[in-house]
Design a protein around this motif. Structure first.
Motif, short mmCIF file in Angstrom:
data_model
loop_
_atom_site.label_atom_id
_atom_site.label_comp_id
_atom_site.label_asym_id
_atom_site.label_seq_id
_atom_site.Cartn_x
_atom_site.Cartn_y
_atom_site.Cartn_z
N GLY A 1 0.79 -1.22 0.00
CA GLY A 1 0.00 0.00 0.00
C GLY A 1 0.82 1.26 0.00
O GLY A 1 0.29 2.35 0.21
N ALA A 2 2.13 1.15 -0.24
CA ALA A 2 2.97 2.35 -0.26
C ALA A 2 2.49 3.30 -1.34
O ALA A 2 2.02 2.90 -2.40
CB ALA A 2 4.42 1.95 -0.52
N ASP B 1 -1.90 -5.18 2.91
CA ASP B 1 -2.40 -3.86 3.26
C ASP B 1 -3.16 -3.18 2.11
O ASP B 1 -3.50 -2.01 2.20
CB ASP B 1 -1.26 -2.97 3.76
CG ASP B 1 -0.19 -2.74 2.72
OD1 ASP B 1 -0.27 -3.34 1.62
OD2 ASP B 1 0.74 -1.96 2.98
N ILE B 2 -3.41 -3.90 1.05
CA ILE B 2 -4.29 -3.43 -0.03
C ILE B 2 -5.22 -4.58 -0.41
O ILE B 2 -5.03 -5.71 0.04
CB ILE B 2 -3.49 -2.97 -1.28
CG1 ILE B 2 -2.75 -4.17 -1.90
CG2 ILE B 2 -2.55 -1.83 -0.97
CD1 ILE B 2 -2.21 -3.90 -3.28
N ASP B 3 -6.19 -4.28 -1.23
CA ASP B 3 -7.10 -5.31 -1.72
C ASP B 3 -6.40 -6.18 -2.76
O ASP B 3 -5.99 -5.70 -3.81
CB ASP B 3 -8.33 -4.64 -2.34
CG ASP B 3 -9.35 -5.66 -2.87
OD1 ASP B 3 -9.22 -6.86 -2.55
OD2 ASP B 3 -10.27 -5.24 -3.59
N ILE B 4 -6.21 -7.47 -2.45
CA ILE B 4 -5.58 -8.39 -3.40
C ILE B 4 -6.56 -9.47 -3.85
O ILE B 4 -6.16 -10.56 -4.24
CB ILE B 4 -4.30 -9.03 -2.82
CG1 ILE B 4 -4.62 -9.90 -1.60
CG2 ILE B 4 -3.27 -7.97 -2.46
CD1 ILE B 4 -3.48 -10.83 -1.20
N PHE C 1 -3.75 -11.69 -8.20
CA PHE C 1 -3.06 -12.25 -7.03
C PHE C 1 -3.52 -13.67 -6.72
O PHE C 1 -3.32 -14.15 -5.60
CB PHE C 1 -3.26 -11.34 -5.82
CG PHE C 1 -2.38 -10.11 -5.86
CD1 PHE C 1 -1.10 -10.14 -5.31
CD2 PHE C 1 -2.81 -8.95 -6.47
CE1 PHE C 1 -0.28 -9.03 -5.37
CE2 PHE C 1 -2.00 -7.82 -6.52
CZ PHE C 1 -0.73 -7.87 -5.97
N ASP C 2 -4.08 -14.37 -7.67
CA ASP C 2 -4.46 -15.76 -7.46
C ASP C 2 -3.26 -16.62 -7.10
O ASP C 2 -3.39 -17.63 -6.41
CB ASP C 2 -5.15 -16.34 -8.70
CG ASP C 2 -6.61 -15.93 -8.80
OD1 ASP C 2 -7.15 -15.40 -7.81
OD2 ASP C 2 -7.21 -16.15 -9.88
N GLY D 1 -6.10 -16.92 2.67
CA GLY D 1 -7.42 -16.39 2.40
C GLY D 1 -7.38 -15.34 1.31
O GLY D 1 -6.35 -15.07 0.70
N VAL D 2 -8.53 -14.72 1.09
CA VAL D 2 -8.68 -13.76 -0.01
C VAL D 2 -7.68 -12.63 0.09
O VAL D 2 -7.12 -12.19 -0.92
CB VAL D 2 -10.13 -13.21 -0.03
CG1 VAL D 2 -10.27 -12.09 -1.05
CG2 VAL D 2 -11.12 -14.32 -0.32
#
Length: 218
Positions: free
Chosen positions: A77-78, A122-125, A130-131, A165-166
């Motif tokens: 998330g930088a 720290d971000i949406d993966i 990102f599988d 997890g997700v």
């Protein structure tokens, strides 16, 4: 984007090489950025990616058995100076190329990472890019079986599965040798063959879907 992933992996190798010489690998959270990039790129041949893979495997070598990728240690998330919002993989690409941040190393040893962690990226993966993170599976195999004198088959199976997890959080759940991938060296358990087997098996797929695995017996 596949080209970017490969390039990012090479960039991670450069970034990791600048860190390895100055900070102990276990204390430098950037090693997880290198693991993330090198894994996505199919572990390209380089000394830093070889180091990242060695850390990845060392973490599953008992004891303790740790999450091989600790994505919460890589600052995805930088913030960057960019003209438009970046996708998760573009952020990962830029992390590989941006100047390595200064690292403050504490004097006291860092505590061991918990084998199960609620921490996450720290971000949406959650996107398909990102599988490859969620493809990582860790099987802690503890299995034995033997036929007794009465012809009964006595089995002991406490196999566990570590998975992501997700958002990259890590969990252990109950599993069994029936779920262990064929790539494992686990002997044939049919017909109550005599078996006593303990190992940690990890497998994954890179960003292009190529399969890889390692197994550590103990």
């Amino acid at each position: 984007m596949n080209h970017k992933v490969r390039t990012a992996a090479a960039a991670a190798a450069i970034t990791a090489s600048s860190l390895v010489g100055s900070v102990e690998p276990a204390q430098a959270y950037q090693v997880d950025c290198a693991i993330l990039l090198c894994l996505a790129g199919g572990w390209p041949a380089s000394a830093p990616c070889a180091h990242a893979r060695a850390v990845f495997i060392r973490r599953i070598t008992p004891w303790p058995i740790e999450p091989p990728l600790q994505i919460w240690r890589c600052p995805l998330g930088a913030s960057f100076n960019a003209p438009a919002p970046l996708s998760p993989m573009e952020r990962l690409y830029d992390i590989g190329f941006r100047e390595a941040p200064q690292v403050s190393v504490p004097q006291a040893p860092l505590p061991l990472v918990q084998v199960q962690s609620d921490e996450q990226a720290d971000i949406d993966i959650s996107g398909d890019a990102f599988d490859f993170v969620r493809s990582i599976r860790v099987f802690h195999i503890q299995f034995s079986q033997r036929e007794n004198r009465d012809g009964d088959c006595n089995r002991y199976d406490s196999t566990r599965l570590g998975s992501y997890g997700v958002q990259g959080d890590y969990r252990w759940t109950r599993s069994s040798v029936a779920q262990v991938p064929p790539a494992s060296q686990l002997p044939d358990t049919a017909h109550c063959n005599w078996v006593s087997y303990r190992s940690v098996f990890v497998d994954w797929r890179d960003h292009e879907g190529n399969y890889g695995f390692e197994e550590v017996r103990y």
